[in-house]
Structure formats: C-alpha cells, structure tokens
Design an enzyme around this catalytic site. Structure first.
Site, mmCIF file in Angstrom:
data_model
loop_
_atom_site.group_PDB
_atom_site.id
_atom_site.type_symbol
_atom_site.label_atom_id
_atom_site.label_comp_id
_atom_site.label_asym_id
_atom_site.label_seq_id
_atom_site.Cartn_x
_atom_site.Cartn_y
_atom_site.Cartn_z
ATOM 1 N N TYR A 195 0.822 -1.206 0.000
ATOM 2 C CA TYR A 195 0.000 0.000 0.000
ATOM 3 C C TYR A 195 0.864 1.267 0.000
ATOM 4 C CZ TYR A 195 -3.579 3.273 1.800
ATOM 5 O OH TYR A 195 -4.434 4.323 1.994
ATOM 6 N N LYS A 208 1.018 4.026 -2.979
ATOM 7 C CA LYS A 208 0.672 5.421 -2.713
ATOM 8 C C LYS A 208 1.836 6.355 -3.044
ATOM 9 C CE LYS A 208 -3.584 4.950 -1.393
ATOM 10 N NZ LYS A 208 -4.653 5.410 -2.305
ATOM 11 N N THR A 240 -13.062 5.207 7.503
ATOM 12 C CA THR A 240 -13.795 4.509 6.454
ATOM 13 C C THR A 240 -13.592 3.009 6.635
ATOM 14 O OG1 THR A 240 -11.960 4.406 4.865
ATOM 15 C CG2 THR A 240 -13.291 6.428 4.865
#
Length: 313
Positions: A174, A178, A208
């Site tokens: 990740y 990114k 989220t």
C-alpha cells in the site's frame, strides 16, 4: 446563483462508500454531473462478488437531491474497463472535465510474510488503477485541446496516503503504491499543463471501511459535532481542487483531515558532503556520514493521535 462546478462533468472512482462517496456527493453539490464508479465488492481486500448496488445508491442520492449522476460498475485496474468508464462520461455528458481517483483495496502483511499476489493486487488496483483512468482522461483532453487549438478544462485529483509519507510497517504494498501515485501525479501535472489540465494528490485521513483498524481506538464525538475523522472533512478540498478557483494549483501534494489542510513541500536536501579527493573512500564516508546520524534522534513511528489531537477510547 451559479455553483463552482456548474456545467462540468466528473468521474469519481471507488465512490460507492467512504471517501469516494463523500467526494461524489460534494462534487454534485457544487454543480457537477457525476459518474459514480465502484466495483462494489464487499471485502476491503477486493474479495466477494462485484455489485452495482453501492454505485447505484450514491448516484440515486445525487439524483434525489436534484443533481445529475449515473452509476458505473467497473474495475479500474482493468485497462478496458477504465476506458469504458471515461467513454461513459463523455457519451453521457458530452465531455469529461474532472477525474477523482479514489478506488483501492487493502491486503496488509509484513514484508517478510507478504505473498506475491498480495503485493501485485494492491499495486494493481491503486497505482495501475490511477494510471488507467488518467491515461484515457488525458487522451481525451489532449484530443480536445488539439481540436480547439488551445487549452481545455481538466482536473485530476489523485489519492495518496500518509502511509507513503511516514511509512507503515504492515503495508509495504500500500505504501509503495501510494508513493507511486505521487510520482504519477507530478509527472502528469508536467505533461498536461500545456493543455490546461492540472493534477494534484491528496493524503486524506478519514474513518472509512479501509481504515477501520487504524482508527478503531479513536472515539467518535458524542455531542453531535462532526467526527474529526469524517470523510466530509476531506471532500471540500477535492471540490476546491476540481474547481476553476484552483487553476494555479498543479503538481501538489496536500494532507487533509479534521479541518486541516497542509501543503507538503517536495523533498529537500538535509545534508551534503563533498569528497576531499576525486572519489569517496569507505573511510571518508564513515567519517562524514556516521557522526551525522549519531547526533540525530532515531526515527519515530508516526503518531496519529498527537497530530490529530484525538484520544483513544
């Protein structure tokens, strides 16, 4: 009374939930016609059957509020489906003006335990997904610019992460994806500026489905105040970057959360050493560089609570 995005059309990927949903609703509130894209898989790791329901629900919310929206069920990491997404925006609204890339998945693992598929899948959805939609949107804007003989209106807002800025031990896939998105953004900004298109990236911090583990210990306010980690703190910045007001904002990285926006400078040289002779020797490097790090505190893990001013429950 005209709205900032009146007459403009937008795509928001990963817009069926969380940040993407808040961003799609904000763009519509500001006057844009929106294509709500979401692959609709129930698992945040990209597992489960794809479903049009999340995208359809958000598109329905926009239409119920008087806006214009269509849903698109598609995997942006698939080149052909990304092309179809951009084509849908152009066919439905006559052109594409705004692209917000937000779609992503998580498959967290320490670097020594991560499988090849866990690496590839996250990089594919985040980084390749951003590339795919950007590629077709950029081709659309370039063709329009050539046809008109001048610049056109185009805005790209990409989604990076503080996992890239500060590191994230259990998310090498990740964090790498990114970081790649920031590189993609700055390259795109330079390439498309002459066509009138801007490209910027945000590092949002919000509660989220993707971050439920990260922020599990942070209390939500119980007095009716807006949660400092609510996606609604992020979406206004996306609306601004998508607007004509942000015409001079290009190739930038901005951190946003809880009523705060920070503009991140590009990396600067912290120290510089010159060799006494034609080339460095091992001993000379040891004499110059080792003392520099001996005098500095060890790297500290990024402390979200300290920056946010939040307390764990």
């Amino acid at each position: 009374m005209s709205l900032p995005l009146d007459g403009l059309s937008a795509i928001v990927t990963g817009a069926g939930r969380g940040l993407g949903r808040a961003e799609a609703l904000e763009l519509a509130r500001l006057g844009a016609a929106v294509v709500v894209n979401d692959y609709g898989q129930p698992g945040r790791d990209g597992s489960g059957e794809a479903s049009a329901a999340p995208a359809e629900e958000v598109a329905g919310e926009i239409r119920s509020a008087g806006g214009r929206a269509v849903a698109h069920l598609g995997d942006v990491s698939d080149h052909a489906q990304a092309r179809a997404l951009v084509e849908l925006a152009v066919e439905t609204y006559g052109r594409l003006d705004i692209l917000v890339n937000n779609a992503g998945i998580l498959r967290d693992r320490m670097i020594f335990s991560m499988t090849e598929d866990e690496w590839d899948s996250v990089v594919r959805v985040h980084l390749k997904g951003h590339f795919n939609t950007t590629h077709f949107a950029a081709a659309h804007w370039r063709a329009r610019s050539k046809a008109s003989g001048g610049p056109v209106y185009g805005r790209i807002v990409n989604t990076s992460s503080e996992a890239f800025l500060a590191g994230s031990a259990g998310q090498p896939n990740y964090a790498a994806a990114k970081g790649g998105i920031v590189g993609l953004t700055t390259s795109t900004a330079l390439a498309l500026a002459k066509y009138g298109v801007t490209a910027n990236a945000i590092c949002p911090r919000a509660r989220t489905r993707m971050t439920e583990d990260v922020f599990a210990g942070f209390q939500e306010p119980r007095d009716g105040r807006l949660d400092a980690l609510a996606p609604e703190h992020v979406s206004p910045l996306v609306g601004y970057l998508a607007s004509p007001a942000a015409a001079k904002v290009n190739g930038q990285l901005l951190v946003v959360h809880g009523g705060m926006v920070a503009i991140v400078e590009r990396p600067r040289v912290a120290a510089k050493f010159d060799s006494a002779k034609e080339a460095f020797s091992f001993d000379e490097l040891d004499e110059l560089i080792s003392p520099y790090y001996e005098d500095r505190p060890p790297n500290e893990t990024f402390a979200a609570a300290e920056v946010l001013g939040l307390k764990r429950g």
